[in-house]
Design a protein around this motif. Structure first.
Motif, PDB file in Angstrom:
ATOM      1  N   GLU A  88      -0.498  -0.352  14.016  1.00 19.28           N
ATOM      2  CA  GLU A  88       0.625  -0.510  13.083  1.00 19.28           C
ATOM      3  C   GLU A  88       0.407   0.317  11.818  1.00 19.28           C
ATOM      4  OE1 GLU A  88       0.757  -4.664  12.454  1.00 19.28           O
ATOM      5  OE2 GLU A  88       1.643  -5.138  14.399  1.00 19.28           O
ATOM      6  N   VAL A  89      -0.845   0.404  11.360  1.00 20.96           N
ATOM      7  CA  VAL A  89      -1.140   1.179  10.160  1.00 20.96           C
ATOM      8  C   VAL A  89      -0.883   2.660  10.399  1.00 20.96           C
ATOM      9  CG1 VAL A  89      -2.980   1.891   8.593  1.00 20.96           C
ATOM     10  CG2 VAL A  89      -2.792  -0.504   9.292  1.00 20.96           C
ATOM     11  N   PHE A  90      -1.384   3.185  11.517  1.00 24.43           N
ATOM     12  CA  PHE A  90      -1.158   4.605  11.815  1.00 24.43           C
ATOM     13  C   PHE A  90       0.324   4.896  12.036  1.00 24.43           C
ATOM     14  CE2 PHE A  90      -5.757   5.013  12.932  1.00 24.43           C
ATOM     15  CZ  PHE A  90      -6.018   6.102  12.110  1.00 24.43           C
ATOM     16  N   THR A  91       1.032   3.981  12.668  1.00 26.54           N
ATOM     17  CA  THR A  91       2.472   4.171  12.875  1.00 26.54           C
ATOM     18  C   THR A  91       3.201   4.243  11.544  1.00 26.54           C
ATOM     19  OG1 THR A  91       2.411   3.028  15.014  1.00 26.54           O
ATOM     20  CG2 THR A  91       4.547   3.186  13.907  1.00 26.54           C
ATOM     21  N   ALA A  92       2.846   3.359  10.615  1.00 24.09           N
ATOM     22  CA  ALA A  92       3.490   3.360   9.299  1.00 24.09           C
ATOM     23  C   ALA A  92       3.179   4.642   8.537  1.00 24.09           C
ATOM     24  CB  ALA A  92       3.026   2.143   8.502  1.00 24.09           C
ATOM     25  N   LEU A 121       0.826  -1.207   0.000  1.00 28.08           N
ATOM     26  CA  LEU A 121       0.000   0.000   0.000  1.00 28.08           C
ATOM     27  C   LEU A 121       0.863   1.261   0.000  1.00 28.08           C
ATOM     28  CD1 LEU A 121      -2.867  -0.942   2.498  1.00 28.08           C
ATOM     29  CD2 LEU A 121      -3.021  -0.717   0.013  1.00 28.08           C
ATOM     30  N   THR A 122       1.919   1.258   0.785  1.00 26.43           N
ATOM     31  CA  THR A 122       2.801   2.442   0.806  1.00 26.43           C
ATOM     32  C   THR A 122       3.540   2.590  -0.524  1.00 26.43           C
ATOM     33  OG1 THR A 122       4.520   1.107   1.904  1.00 26.43           O
ATOM     34  CG2 THR A 122       3.079   2.432   3.306  1.00 26.43           C
ATOM     35  N   ASP A 123       3.928   1.462  -1.138  1.00 26.70           N
ATOM     36  CA  ASP A 123       4.569   1.542  -2.459  1.00 26.70           C
ATOM     37  C   ASP A 123       3.604   2.110  -3.486  1.00 26.70           C
ATOM     38  OD1 ASP A 123       6.903   0.476  -1.475  1.00 26.70           O
ATOM     39  OD2 ASP A 123       6.481  -1.571  -2.153  1.00 26.70           O
ATOM     40  N   TRP A 124       2.350   1.679  -3.427  1.00 24.83           N
ATOM     41  CA  TRP A 124       1.359   2.197  -4.365  1.00 24.83           C
ATOM     42  C   TRP A 124       1.105   3.681  -4.125  1.00 24.83           C
ATOM     43  CZ3 TRP A 124      -2.388  -2.467  -3.327  1.00 24.83           C
ATOM     44  CH2 TRP A 124      -1.863  -3.612  -3.941  1.00 24.83           C
ATOM     45  N   GLY A 125       1.132   4.097  -2.867  1.00 24.33           N
ATOM     46  CA  GLY A 125       0.935   5.510  -2.559  1.00 24.33           C
ATOM     47  C   GLY A 125       2.040   6.387  -3.123  1.00 24.33           C
ATOM     48  N   ALA A 129       6.570  11.669   8.150  1.00 27.43           N
ATOM     49  CA  ALA A 129       7.773  12.315   8.680  1.00 27.43           C
ATOM     50  C   ALA A 129       8.907  12.262   7.661  1.00 27.43           C
ATOM     51  CB  ALA A 129       8.183  11.639   9.982  1.00 27.43           C
ATOM     52  N   GLN A 130       9.076  11.138   6.983  1.00 21.65           N
ATOM     53  CA  GLN A 130      10.131  11.020   5.984  1.00 21.65           C
ATOM     54  C   GLN A 130       9.879  11.925   4.786  1.00 21.65           C
ATOM     55  OE1 GLN A 130      10.478   6.881   4.920  1.00 21.65           O
ATOM     56  NE2 GLN A 130      10.700   6.196   7.047  1.00 21.65           N
ATOM     57  N   ASP A 131       8.614  12.261   4.553  1.00 26.82           N
ATOM     58  CA  ASP A 131       8.231  13.074   3.403  1.00 26.82           C
ATOM     59  C   ASP A 131       8.299  14.573   3.698  1.00 26.82           C
ATOM     60  OD1 ASP A 131       7.642  12.819   0.739  1.00 26.82           O
ATOM     61  OD2 ASP A 131       5.476  12.870   1.003  1.00 26.82           O
ATOM     62  N   THR A 145       0.189  12.901   4.478  1.00 25.27           N
ATOM     63  CA  THR A 145      -0.564  13.903   5.236  1.00 25.27           C
ATOM     64  C   THR A 145      -2.039  13.845   4.869  1.00 25.27           C
ATOM     65  OG1 THR A 145       1.359  15.375   5.351  1.00 25.27           O
ATOM     66  CG2 THR A 145      -0.803  16.373   5.692  1.00 25.27           C
ATOM     67  N   ASP A 146      -2.314  13.759   3.578  1.00 21.82           N
ATOM     68  CA  ASP A 146      -3.699  13.747   3.129  1.00 21.82           C
ATOM     69  C   ASP A 146      -4.426  12.464   3.569  1.00 21.82           C
ATOM     70  OD1 ASP A 146      -2.909  16.079   2.012  1.00 21.82           O
ATOM     71  OD2 ASP A 146      -3.576  15.616  -0.017  1.00 21.82           O
ATOM     72  N   LEU A 147      -3.707  11.356   3.567  1.00 22.62           N
ATOM     73  CA  LEU A 147      -4.309  10.100   4.043  1.00 22.62           C
ATOM     74  C   LEU A 147      -4.656  10.195   5.514  1.00 22.62           C
ATOM     75  CD1 LEU A 147      -2.190   7.385   2.186  1.00 22.62           C
ATOM     76  CD2 LEU A 147      -4.667   7.702   2.000  1.00 22.62           C
ATOM     77  N   LEU A 148      -3.713  10.714   6.301  1.00 23.87           N
ATOM     78  CA  LEU A 148      -3.968  10.823   7.735  1.00 23.87           C
ATOM     79  C   LEU A 148      -5.096  11.791   8.032  1.00 23.87           C
ATOM     80  CD1 LEU A 148      -0.272  10.763   8.996  1.00 23.87           C
ATOM     81  CD2 LEU A 148      -2.039   9.114   9.611  1.00 23.87           C
TER      82      LEU A 148
END
Length: 359
Positions: A325-329, A279-283, A335-337, A349-352
């Motif tokens: 775990e999902v919210f942590t990821a 999911l993160t790769d697709w994002g 933060a990395q972005d 940011t928009d997902l959160l």
């Protein structure tokens, strides 16, 4: 009456052989003919079932014949103890063959095609083997609902009892193949992936991964109210195969509904980590379009924003620890972005924000 009894006697022998190593010599044509014979026996049951005098007379003759066979030789095949059992002949034959590790690959694949059918129009005048197994599965599902509270948490299994039956058959076959040959389960699964309708196969895999620890049960044993069989390692073998096949795992996570994947991820932490990584790769493949005011992909196969958000929403509705775990990821990616708080600068940011997190 005598020709009918002879047919039933010969089929009783076929049913007995179906549990032995002799099926190693059966090719798909032999299996097809055996199933056609079973359907003929079922036709006898249907034809005479409402004629009490004939069915009772036929049953008495059958019981006398089987009693004589039991006195003079091997016991008759289980499952033909009365006239009503004739209506289950094709199911009993199919289940015994599927559970027999001596059955050749080509014949086994032919049987699986009856359970994993492709597109087609069913015969309105003749109930298919898939349909009869589905009917059996609906009866068995009611028993499972009473015996296993875990099914209350798995609406997928409640809604599609045929899928659950297919999942149990798959795990049973993996168990038999694993006992007969090292590495056999992996080869079997790869063969099914290549030859079966893939979307249906992925649903069966998901249903198998959701079965409670006390399943699968050998379907024929359930017909006779036998004791349950412990699945052993076949569930873990299935999971290892899925995680080891990146192309299958991508299709699994992309093709199946978000709610079903959330259930599977909640049951198997190893799979949830891979799913979250995909999911993160697709994002990361999406970029923000100022003109459209939304996140879009550059390629047609990119996951749309709406689907990505829907899958994250489903995961965030799961109980801890998966939800945490999902919210942590997501927060780590944010933060990395750059840890932006303004919409449109970081997809994380928009997902959160869309998920209602106080990031």
């Amino acid at each position: 009456m005598e020709p009918v009894l002879q047919h039933l006697e010969r089929f009783s022998e076929v049913l007995a052989v179906s549990r032995t190593t002799h099926v190693s010599t059966w090719d798909p044509v032999t299996v097809r003919r055996a199933l056609q014979w079973a359907r003929y026996v079922r036709h006898i049951h249907k034809r005479f079932g409402r004629l009490a005098c004939i069915s009772k007379a036929l049953e008495r003759r059958l019981q006398n014949q089987w009693k004589q066979q039991g006195d003079s030789g091997p016991a008759p095949a289980p499952g033909l103890a009365n006239f009503q059992a004739l209506g289950l002949c094709d199911q009993l034959l199919s289940l015994r063959l599927l559970a027999n590790p001596a059955l050749g690959d080509a014949s086994f694949h032919y049987l699986l095609q009856q359970l994993f059918p492709g597109p087609g129009v069913p015969d309105a005048e003749e109930e298919s083997l898939q349909g009869s197994l589905a009917r059996l599965a609906r009866r068995r599902a009611a028993i499972h609902m009473l015996r296993f509270n875990a099914y209350g948490e798995n609406p997928v299994l409640q809604e599609d009892s045929l899928m659950k039956t297919q999942a149990e058959l798959l795990l049973r076959r993996l168990q038999e193949v694993g006992e007969a040959e090292a590495g056999g389960p992996g080869r079997l699964l790869s063969s099914l992936w290549e030859r079966s309708p893939q979307n249906n196969f992925l649903k069966v895999v998901a249903a198998a991964l959701l079965l409670p620890p006390s399943s699968p049960r050998h379907q024929e044993e359930e017909l006779k109210l036998g004791s349950p069989k412990t699945p052993g390692e076949e569930g873990q073998e299935l999971l290892r195969w899925l995680l080891g096949k990146s192309d299958v795992m991508v299709a699994f996570c992309r093709s199946l509904p978000a709610g079903l994947l959330t259930l599977v991820a909640g049951r198997h932490p190893e799979l949830s980590r891979v799913y979250l990584g995909l999911l993160t790769d697709w994002g990361r493949q999406l970029h923000y379009s100022l003109q459209k005011g939304l996140w879009i992909g550059t390629e047609s196969q990119d996951v749309p924003w709406e689907e990505l958000l829907s899958r994250f929403q489903s995961l965030c509705q799961a109980p801890p620890p998966l939800k945490d775990e999902v919210f942590t990821a997501l927060k780590s990616c944010k933060a990395q972005d750059g840890d932006f708080e303004v919409p449109g600068l970081s997809i994380w940011t928009d997902l959160l924000l869309s998920l209602g997190s106080s990031a």
